[in-house]
Design an enzyme around this catalytic site. Structure first.
Site, short mmCIF file in Angstrom:
data_model
loop_
_atom_site.label_atom_id
_atom_site.label_comp_id
_atom_site.label_asym_id
_atom_site.label_seq_id
_atom_site.Cartn_x
_atom_site.Cartn_y
_atom_site.Cartn_z
CG HIS A 1 35.86 35.86 28.27
ND1 HIS A 1 37.13 35.40 28.56
CD2 HIS A 1 35.36 36.32 29.44
CE1 HIS A 1 37.37 35.59 29.85
NE2 HIS A 1 36.32 36.16 30.40
CG ASP B 1 39.96 34.48 27.14
OD1 ASP B 1 39.06 33.86 27.74
OD2 ASP B 1 39.72 35.39 26.32
CG HIS B 2 37.91 31.63 32.44
ND1 HIS B 2 37.69 32.99 32.45
CD2 HIS B 2 36.70 31.07 32.65
CE1 HIS B 2 36.41 33.22 32.66
NE2 HIS B 2 35.77 32.07 32.79
C1 BG6 Z 1 35.31 36.75 33.85
C2 BG6 Z 1 34.68 38.10 34.02
O1 BG6 Z 1 36.41 36.82 32.99
O2 BG6 Z 1 34.35 35.87 33.30
C3 BG6 Z 1 33.45 38.01 34.89
O3 BG6 Z 1 35.62 38.99 34.60
C4 BG6 Z 1 32.50 36.98 34.37
O4 BG6 Z 1 32.81 39.27 34.98
C5 BG6 Z 1 33.22 35.67 34.11
O5 BG6 Z 1 31.49 36.80 35.31
C6 BG6 Z 1 32.32 34.66 33.42
O6 BG6 Z 1 32.96 33.44 33.41
P1 BG6 Z 1 32.14 32.09 33.38
O7 BG6 Z 1 33.19 31.04 33.27
O8 BG6 Z 1 31.35 32.03 34.64
O9 BG6 Z 1 31.27 32.20 32.17
#
Ligand code: BG6
Length: 492
Positions: A242, A179-180
């Site tokens: 997230h 989960d980044h």
């Molecule tokens: C991803 C989603 O996990 O996270 C995307 O699949 C979203 O839809 C993205 O745009 C948002 O990531 P960040 O790091 O740009 O906030």
């Protein structure tokens, strides 16, 4: 820490995620000399490339990003590629042979990280084959780890099914559900802030906190991901992972240590205490919306139903706001308001801890209330945090004003922190699972969302609200919180 000998094998190596996130992150680690000396990267995908052609693709991509030719050239020497169909045994035979020869060439001691960056529909297939070809076995001395991108299943049942299959071939300690958001600087800082300081934890509870607001607002639409998004919708895309993870980090109890099992145990405990709603309560606590044509950042953009490859009658949600309650001693009666959406006015993600009013005010007698203290954890665009307090305005009269103590990572440390993927890939190489999602937590998050998914599936279009692109979502999201006598923080 620089990890020991490692290799990364990316399935889906010709895809978007690989080029946009994985390669730049691995390259950044390479430049910072954080990759082990014994390292190689093997791309696997359906697209046919030779090693040379694939290296050229990567070179082109990185040069486009203004990277220096010299380092790009030495980086791509470590990159290899094989192609084939994910359901074809011959691909895995080829993979075995390639890994054998590369392991010898780079002395990587058979340490393999398999990164599944493919469409989720082929996860099962790949895992099965990796298992059948004994590539998930660790008894030959090296380790074998699998990193899995979201979405992990599409509901509780499919997630459990996928998990069962995984566990046929892999121990939980080999599975890294990524989960980044957990790799973002501010998100990691939540634990430091809470547990490395004495000043916050004593007031981190229902006695002093009025409510918590978590916002992840994006200006982007769905880009070229209509196929995926039409299946997923925003609740699955952002909340299952997230948003719930952010809530958990803010609300969990202090773990006994930083060991991954300790931290993950606390997260699970917290997830179990989030109130599960009944289907009939969903409308009271959740709002879902879909954007229509509007203007974002001065540019006119089409509505969701007008996007390419989107069903013109689609009832998929692109915005969700909800109220979560945590039934435990610490959080009794404290609402957690969460909202996330596409094509909103501004790209901003933050967690706001809004404290209660002072119990007795000796200032501003004429019915003017003191502003509440707010602690804001800024996730993006400016990573950092700020604390809003009341203080005397300079001058002879006794006048108060809100003062913001602001801390920005970039300004203070004068450098841009690593991308979330860099950090997480490094953790996977050293075998630290703290920032990855454990099986039980993943299931609990799905469980929580099940009544919501069911209700929306039942209602389909009924209850779907429309909002203009470039706004803050449907006005009903404001009403959701206004019913409790509160309002969303002004993020303009
Ligand atoms: C991803 C989603 O996990 O996270 C995307 O699949 C979203 O839809 C993205 O745009 C948002 O990531 P960040 O790091 O740009 O906030």
């Amino acid at each position: 820490v620089r990890p020991g000998p490692s290799s990364i094998i990316i399935f889906g190596a010709s895809g978007d995620l690989t080029f946009r996130k994985l390669i730049p992150s691995i390259f950044a680690l390479f430049k910072k000399e954080l990759l082990p000396k014994q390292f190689y990267l093997l791309g696997v995908a359906r697209t046919k490339y030779t090693d040379e052609e694939y290296r050229n693709e990567i070179k082109r991509w990185l040069l486009n990003e203004n990277e220096a030719l010299n380092s790009v050239l030495s980086f791509i020497e470590r990159i290899f590629y094989i192609s084939g169909n994910y359901d074809d045994d011959s691909l895995y035979k080829l993979l075995q042979e390639k890994l054998n020869s590369l392991d010898k060439m780079f002395e990587t001691q058979q340490n393999h990280i398999f990164y599944l960056a493919t469409p989720p529909s082929v996860y099962l297939e790949i895992i099965r084959r990796l298992g059948q070809f004994e590539l998930t076995k660790e008894n030959s001395g090296g380790y074998s780890r699998v990193i899995i991108e979201k979405p992990f299943g599409s509901n509780l049942e499919t997630a459990i099914e996928l998990d069962k299959e995984l566990h046929k071939y892999l121990k939980e300690s080999q599975v890294y559900r990524i989960d980044h958001y957990l790799g973002k600087e501010t998100v990691q800082n939540i634990m430091m802030l809470r547990f490395a300081n004495i000043v916050f934890e004593p007031i981190w509870n229902y006695k002093y906190i009025d409510n918590v607001q978590i916002t992840v607002a994006e200006t982007l639409g769905i880009e070229h991901r209509a196929g995926y998004f039409e299946q997923a919708g925003l609740l699955r895309d952002m909340f299952q992972n997230h948003m719930i993870q952010l809530l958990t980090l803010v609300a969990m109890e202090p773990p006994a240590s930083l060991e991954d099992s300790s931290v993950r145990d606390e997260k699970t405990k917290l997830l179990k205490s989030i109130r599960m709603y009944d289907t009939y309560e969903i409308d009271k606590y959740f709002v879902r919306g879909q954007y229509v044509r509007g203007t974002v950042n001065g540019k006119e953009v089409p509505g969701y139903r007008e996007e390419r490859n989107v069903n013109p009658n689609s009832y998929v949600e692109t915005f969700v706001a909800g109220k979560f309650l945590i039934d435990n001693w610490r959080w009794s009666g404290v609402p957690f308001y969460l909202r996330a959406g596409k094509r909103l006015k501004k790209k901003i993600s933050e967690i706001a801890i809004i404290f209660k009013e002072v119990p007795h005010s000796i200032f501003f007698k004429n019915n003017v209330e003191l502003e509440q203290n707010v602690l804001i954890l800024n996730i993006q665009p400016d990573e950092g945090f700020s604390l809003k307090i009341q203080a005397k305005q300079p001058g002879s009269k006794l006048c108060l004003n809100t003062l913001t103590m602001d801390f920005k990572y970039n300004e203070f440390f004068n450098f841009k922190g690593p991308d979330a993927y860099e950090r997480l890939l490094l953790d996977a190489m050293v075998g630290d699972q703290t920032l990855f999602v454990r099986s039980d937590a993943m299931e609990l998050a799905w469980k929580l969302l099940t009544p919501i998914l069911n209700k929306w599936e039942q209602d389909k279009e009924k209850g779907l609200l429309f909002y203009e692109a470039g706004s803050w979502g449907p006005k009903e999201a404001n009403e959701l919180i206004a019913r409790d006598g509160r309002e969303w923080r002004d993020l303009e």
